[in-house]
Enzyme design. Structure first.
Site: not given
Length: 276
Positions: A168-171, A209, A237, A239
């Site tokens: 996941c590019e956010h976390h 995703q 996920h 996250c």
């Protein structure tokens, strides 16, 4: 079979369901093979466009005009070409820089990076992260490797239960799941393992995703110019499992449809019933 190329497609127009001409990769892209005589059907393409074709470039990978660029890279990151072409010495320097950053992170969370269990962790993590993001610099030319075949087949082709692992590019924590990919050939088929390899390439990046689902579909549409493409992804996920809302067992499902899968409800329903 000789190596073929994806990108003579980029200079061609495709007919949509209304018969009008448009550029490839519109969300409603579709080619109806049954209405196309053999003399007008698209021939097996080559991986790269002609050298005199100028491609539009953009800093937003989601709006780039072509899913596959002149070098066979597909929505490459800003440093993909440098990473792809670096020497052994440059690769060593990159890993050393990453290892130093990991050591700083260990110090910042209150750990002792000099204790026995963590001495080699920065180097291990740097190498692992390079593997987990190897999809940035992989070439569609190498993945397809000539496995495009002219074949008189116009019925649905599905490969399902393809395992994917991404970050996941956010976390920067993992999400993993399964992909189902379908297309309706326009008398051109792709080696079955290549569908899984394309999914692997796009998943081995920092991802969302939703974007992953769309990129797989658009790349296949560019490569094959089929009558339709459908991609369904179901993933868990970490996250929202390991942190945040902390809901183990939750799944996220995304889909992206092109051509007949988008325009024909019966075709879409057939696909969804077969992959469930």
């Amino acid at each position: 079979m000789e190596d073929t190329s994806i990108h003579q497609l980029s200079s061609e127009a495709i007919k949509d369901d209304s018969g009008s001409r448009k550029a490839p990769l519109s969300a409603a892209s579709t080619v109806t093979a049954m209405d196309s005589p053999a003399s007008t059907r698209p021939q097996t393409p080559s991986i790269f466009p002609p050298s005199n074709v100028t491609q539009q470039t953009t800093s937003d990978e989601n709006t780039a005009h072509h899913p596959i660029d002149l070098k066979g890279l597909s929505w490459p990151s800003i440093g993909a070409e440098q990473r792809r072409s670096e020497s052994a010495e440059e690769r060593t320097a990159r890993l050393q820089k990453m290892s130093g950053a990991v050591q700083t992170l260990l110090e910042c969370i209150g750990e002792d990076p000099d204790r026995a269990g963590l001495l080699k962790t920065p180097e291990r993590y740097a190498k692992a992260l390079m593997f987990l993001t190897k999809g940035y610099d992989e070439s569609m030319n190498d993945i397809i490797n000539g496995a495009l075949f002219d074949e008189d087949h116009e019925e649905m082709v599905i490969v399902r239960d393809i395992d994917i692992f991404s970050l996941c590019e956010h976390h920067l924590v993992p999400f993993c799941g399964k992909v189902a990919i379908a297309y309706i050939p326009n008398r051109r088929v792709l080696g079955l393992s290549k569908l899984a390899r394309i999914a692997e390439m796009f998943s081995r990046r920092l991802q969302l995703q939703e974007r992953l689902t769309k990129q797989i579909a658009m790349a296949l549409d560019e490569i094959l110019q089929p009558q339709g493409v459908a991609v369904l992804v179901e993933a868990s996920h970490q996250c929202m499992v390991m942190r945040g809302v902390q809901k183990p067992g939750s799944k996220t499902i995304t889909s992206f449809m092109l051509g007949r899968f988008r325009s024909d409800p019966k075709t879409r329903e057939e696909f969804l019933s077969l992959v469930r």
